[in-house]
Write a protein that holds these residues in place. Structure first.
Motif, PDB file in Angstrom:
ATOM      1  N   PRO A 132       0.790  -1.245   0.000  1.00 53.40           N
ATOM      2  CA  PRO A 132       0.000   0.000   0.000  1.00 53.40           C
ATOM      3  C   PRO A 132       0.812   1.280   0.000  1.00 53.40           C
ATOM      4  O   PRO A 132       0.257   2.363  -0.238  1.00 53.40           O
ATOM      5  N   HIS A 133       2.105   1.217   0.237  1.00 51.02           N
ATOM      6  CA  HIS A 133       2.928   2.429   0.288  1.00 51.02           C
ATOM      7  C   HIS A 133       3.509   2.796  -1.075  1.00 51.02           C
ATOM      8  O   HIS A 133       4.220   3.794  -1.197  1.00 51.02           O
ATOM      9  N   LEU A 134       3.228   2.009  -2.091  1.00 56.19           N
ATOM     10  CA  LEU A 134       3.943   2.140  -3.361  1.00 56.19           C
ATOM     11  C   LEU A 134       3.285   3.158  -4.285  1.00 56.19           C
ATOM     12  O   LEU A 134       2.059   3.214  -4.404  1.00 56.19           O
ATOM     13  N   ASN A 135       4.089   3.925  -4.953  1.00 57.69           N
ATOM     14  CA  ASN A 135       3.628   4.805  -6.025  1.00 57.69           C
ATOM     15  C   ASN A 135       3.487   3.955  -7.286  1.00 57.69           C
ATOM     16  O   ASN A 135       4.482   3.503  -7.855  1.00 57.69           O
ATOM     17  N   LEU A 243       4.470   0.453   9.846  1.00 58.25           N
ATOM     18  CA  LEU A 243       4.938  -0.367   8.719  1.00 58.25           C
ATOM     19  C   LEU A 243       4.655  -1.834   9.011  1.00 58.25           C
ATOM     20  O   LEU A 243       5.193  -2.406   9.966  1.00 58.25           O
ATOM     21  N   SER A 244       3.813  -2.418   8.212  1.00 61.00           N
ATOM     22  CA  SER A 244       3.429  -3.818   8.421  1.00 61.00           C
ATOM     23  C   SER A 244       4.343  -4.732   7.620  1.00 61.00           C
ATOM     24  O   SER A 244       5.187  -4.286   6.846  1.00 61.00           O
ATOM     25  N   ARG A 245       4.182  -6.029   7.800  1.00 60.55           N
ATOM     26  CA  ARG A 245       4.955  -6.991   7.019  1.00 60.55           C
ATOM     27  C   ARG A 245       4.589  -6.877   5.545  1.00 60.55           C
ATOM     28  O   ARG A 245       3.415  -6.799   5.188  1.00 60.55           O
ATOM     29  N   LEU A 246       5.609  -6.903   4.712  1.00 60.14           N
ATOM     30  CA  LEU A 246       5.411  -6.693   3.276  1.00 60.14           C
ATOM     31  C   LEU A 246       6.177  -7.742   2.490  1.00 60.14           C
ATOM     32  O   LEU A 246       7.170  -8.290   2.969  1.00 60.14           O
ATOM     33  N   LEU A 309       8.604   5.037  -3.237  1.00 65.17           N
ATOM     34  CA  LEU A 309       8.105   4.702  -1.906  1.00 65.17           C
ATOM     35  C   LEU A 309       8.147   5.994  -1.078  1.00 65.17           C
ATOM     36  O   LEU A 309       9.110   6.233  -0.344  1.00 65.17           O
ATOM     37  N   PRO A 310       7.135   6.846  -1.194  1.00 60.48           N
ATOM     38  CA  PRO A 310       7.189   8.181  -0.589  1.00 60.48           C
ATOM     39  C   PRO A 310       7.468   8.202   0.907  1.00 60.48           C
ATOM     40  O   PRO A 310       8.020   9.190   1.412  1.00 60.48           O
TER      41      PRO A 310
END
Length: 814
Positions: A132-135, A243-246, A309-310
């Motif tokens: 979910p953090h990705l541009n 920050l969750s597991r990715l 990854l902003p």
């Protein structure tokens, strides 16, 4: 302080993950007299600072097999040894930012399914759900491998070491191996130092797992181990709230990978131009050391990463890490027995994928050492592919500055290395260059791959579609089929075997009958005990006691090693004479008329039939003309003393205009041979492929007497074939085949294309590949419907067990 023993069955040098894996797997096979010596502390070289990414999919089925083995092993290792490995199968995502990268990762996804690796193609929105953090604004596509993961590299090595000890291996730290001792071409043991003490261990087997120290150690014994350290950079952020597991994330178009670990983010880079390190050797004190920071070098990667990854824009940097890792000239590691010294084994040069590779590599090498032959085809990583000149440090420094970055570069077909070029050249290199040659490199040899037209740029423009030389190849191809082409094949490996026992020696190694009249050329294979193909070659009997073996340039060291391994007490001398002769191949229906114009010799069928070699006059020089072909046309290979090669070329070129002569490159050689379904070693035929299933039974003469592999041939004839090598042509003339495309039989994935090219005469892409056929006749195999899957799309294909071009081989005997 533990003192090393005086005797061991095997000594392993190096206590990184590679050495620990070899020790673990040998011990698992029941070897008890094993000693691993580590100069400092376990993991202190490269292992301790590795990123620990576990990706299962590799470029070939056996490399994928080894990577999958590593992943499975690391999942089980904690329970077996009680050492926490940090292994998490969190999955991985690779995203594409360009259409070319989309084609590449979709091709990889098709391949993964053929290898039984769990994979899904996913769109940008699905990527965002998983990450979910990705541009994702410019993300074209992605692939997700749910069983990929990450681990704690140092603890993986410690777990392997503990498992080795539990099974009887000795592991001793603080002991430096100062020399590997040899006598009469065989390992006898090692010398060691431990503080003020020194000693010797007598041993039958030594395994060099020395990582970036391995090259210099190998050189002391005359062993070629071409690798060089490069600086490898990553940063680790401060803890990021929420920050969750990715999954592991790879963005190869930005040279970056990302790993979430304990609420922090690791960003690593494989930048296009790397920084080689350790040119003048590595300090004796180097242990758990870091290299100086170079933020300017890393900054371009970080700038793109902040956009991708902003959350990195506000995350503090906890660690800026720079550590050395070893890289090789072709980005593949080294495994196997060194050809120079019997009993000297190697597992090194992992190109920053040592953690995922070492589990499987240790398993494969242990099996190889134990059984005397590899468990399956390992040519991708076989130490015998290394060329002696590649130990040159100037060459290595130049090349590894590129190969680090190639890990994440677009893996286009036909991509050529740009650095460390021009080392090995044919005597007519400058002639070809002046006439438009665009060169590629194989085993250091500069070879004309295609010829540019006047005014055309002499550069590759890479693509997964038709590249800028496609029409040049088409014209060269048509010249070979309709007039005459000239190929420079000086890069062929050439080996003389001569002496009183030369015939009996070759009869024992070759599957075909070598007892022929002088001047006769024999196409043959050398087999292993399983009937697999170790060497693919022609043998020309020059005299009663002298033979010339012609092998692919890339396999010369492998083939020399195979011969020397088996010569034993035979009175036969084996000599590499590759540099002594140039080879000019004149191929096509006008080949006879061209040669007749420059030579007084008779080239008629009666005077010079197929399969015969004889000396001829040509211009003012001499050559040995071999009437054989790899393109399926009338033709001769002209073996010319290197000092006369330029003159012979000039003579042919001057006369060629009247006969439609065209200079042709290796791309055309390959497209012609694949129309004729001629096999290519390393792709279509390997030591894992049975000679009968490869369709080469015509070159096997079991009636001549005993030879290596004969029993396996007879057994396979009795039991029947379990698979067959089939030729395919796509019905649609537009798509291209290279290799590793997926073969679909009656709707089910059954195999992969082993090699492919475009058949310009037949009018479509051609490929070869094995099809399972246990209990089936040839008619049964051909009765099925076939498709070839390319990047997820399936294309109808014609299947044939006979060559689609000139199945009766009439043209070669014109």
């Amino acid at each position: 302080m533990t003192t090393p023993p005086t005797h061991a069955r095997a000594v392993i040098i190096g206590g990184g993950v590679s050495g620990c894996s070899v020790a673990y797997h040998l011990a698992k096979l029941g070897w008890r007299d094993i000693v691993l010596l580590e100069r400092k502390q376990l993991t202190s070289g490269t292992t301790w600072h590795a990123a620990g990414l576990i990706g299962q999919l590799r470029a070939s089925i056996n490399m994928t097999r080894l990577a999958k083995y590593s992943a499975d092993l690391y999942v089980k290792l904690e329970e077996e040894t009680g050492v926490a490995t940090g292994m998490r199968q969190c999955g991985s995502i690779t995203v594409a930012l360009t259409e070319a990268r989309k084609e590449e990762i979709y091709r990889q996804a098709s391949l993964a399914r053929a290898f039984d690796v769990d994979v899904q193609e996913v769109g940008p929105d699905e990527v965002l759900k998983m990450y979910p953090h990705l541009n994702i604004s410019d993300v074209k596509a992605a692939v997700h491998l749910p069983l990929d993961g990450q681990c704690d590299p140092a603890n993986i090595a410690m777990a392997l070491a503990k498992g080795a000890r539990q099974n009887g291996a000795k592991i001793i730290e603080g002991v430096k191996v100062t020399a590997v001792n040899t006598a009469e071409g065989k390992v006898t043991g090692v010398n060691w130092e431990q503080g003020e003490e020194a000693g010797t261990i007598d041993a039958d087997i030594v395994v060099n797992c020395g990582g970036m120290w391995g090259r210099d150690l190998a050189a002391q014994s005359g062993v070629t181990l071409p690798l060089h350290a490069c600086e490898h950079f990553y940063i680790v952020t401060e803890a990021i709230e929420g920050l969750s597991r990715l999954p592991v994330l790879r963005v190869p178009d930005e040279c970056a990978y990302y790993k979430e670990d304990a609420g922090k983010m690791l960003l690593g880079a494989f930048e296009p131009v790397a920084k080689p390190w350790g040119m003048n050797g590595i300090s004796e004190d180097f242990c758990f050391d870091q290299l100086p920071e170079d933020f300017d070098h890393f900054e371009p990667i970080l700038e793109q990463a902040v956009n991708r990854l902003p959350l990195l824009a506000t995350a503090g940097i906890h660690t800026f890490f720079n550590g050395p890792e070893s890289f090789t000239p072709d980005d593949s590691y080294y495994l196997g027995e060194a050809p120079e010294v019997s009993g000297y084994w190697v597992a090194a040069g992992y190109n920053s994928i040592g953690i995922v590779s070492s589990g499987g590599a240790g398993f494969a090498l242990a099996q190889w050492i134990n059984d005397g032959e590899p468990p399956f085809d390992l040519w991708d990583v076989d130490i015998r592919r290394a060329q002696p000149f590649q130990k040159n440090r100037h060459y290595l420094r130049e090349r590894v500055s590129e190969t680090l970055g190639l890990l994440y570069a677009d893996h286009f077909p036909y991509r050529q290395k740009a650095t460390a070029r021009g080392v090995r050249r044919s005597p007519i290199h400058e002639h070809l260059k002046a006439r438009g040659a665009v060169f590629g490199e194989t085993a250091g040899w500069e070879r004309a791959n295609w010829f540019a037209d006047e005014g055309q740029e002499r550069e590759y423009r890479y693509s997964w579609k038709r590249q800028n030389w496609f029409e040049n190849q088409a014209r060269e191809h048509r010249a070979v089929r309709e007039a005459v082409g000239l190929f420079d094949m000086t890069s062929f490996g050439k080996i003389r075997v001569e002496g009183r026992d030369a015939l009996s020696f070759l009869q024992r190694l070759c599957a075909n009958d070598m007892d022929v009249a002088p001047g006769r050329i024999v196409y043959t294979q050398m087999l292993n005990a399983r009937g697999g193909i170790e060497c693919d070659l022609t043998v020309t009997r020059l005299t009663e006691t002298a033979f010339l073996l012609v092998v692919p340039g890339a396999t010369l060291q492998r083939d020399l090693a195979w011969l020397r391994r088996h010569v034993g007490d035979s009175f036969a001398v084996i000599t590499d004479v590759t540099a002594a002769e140039a080879v000019l191949c004149v191929m096509g229906p006008n080949a006879r008329s061209l040669l007749q114009a420059v030579s007084p010799n008779d080239f008629s069928n009666d005077a010079h039939p197929f399969g015969i070699a004889r000396e001829i006059e040509i211009g003012m020089g001499l050559a040995r003309a071999h009437r054989v072909t790899y393109v399926g046309e009338l033709g001769w290979e002209l073996y010319v003393s290197s000092d006369q090669a330029a003159h012979v070329f000039e003579t042919l070129a001057e006369a060629g205009g009247d006969h439609g002569l065209k200079l042709c490159g290796l791309h055309t050689l390959d497209s012609c041979r694949i129309e004729k379904a001629f096999r290519h070693f390393g792709h279509d035929i390997t030591d894992e492929d049975h000679v009968l299933e490869a369709g080469l039974g015509f070159a096997v003469k079991t009636g001549k007497g005993d030879f290596i592999g004969r029993d396996a041939v007879l057994a396979k004839r009795e039991a029947g074939l379990s698979r067959r090598l089939v030729q395919f042509q796509l019905r649609d003339p537009e798509p291209l085949l290279f290799h590793n495309e997926v073969i679909v039989r009656d709707g089910e994935i059954v195999s992969i294309i082993t090699s492919g090219n475009y058949g310009h005469h037949l009018g479509g892409a051609i490929g070869l590949g094995y099809v399972p056929s246990a209990g089936e006749s040839a008619a049964d195999v051909l009765a099925s419907s076939y498709e070839i899957e390319i990047a997820g799309e399936r294309h109808q294909a014609i299947a044939s067990l006979k060559p689609l071009y000139d199945p009766g081989a009439l043209r070669v005997r014109m």
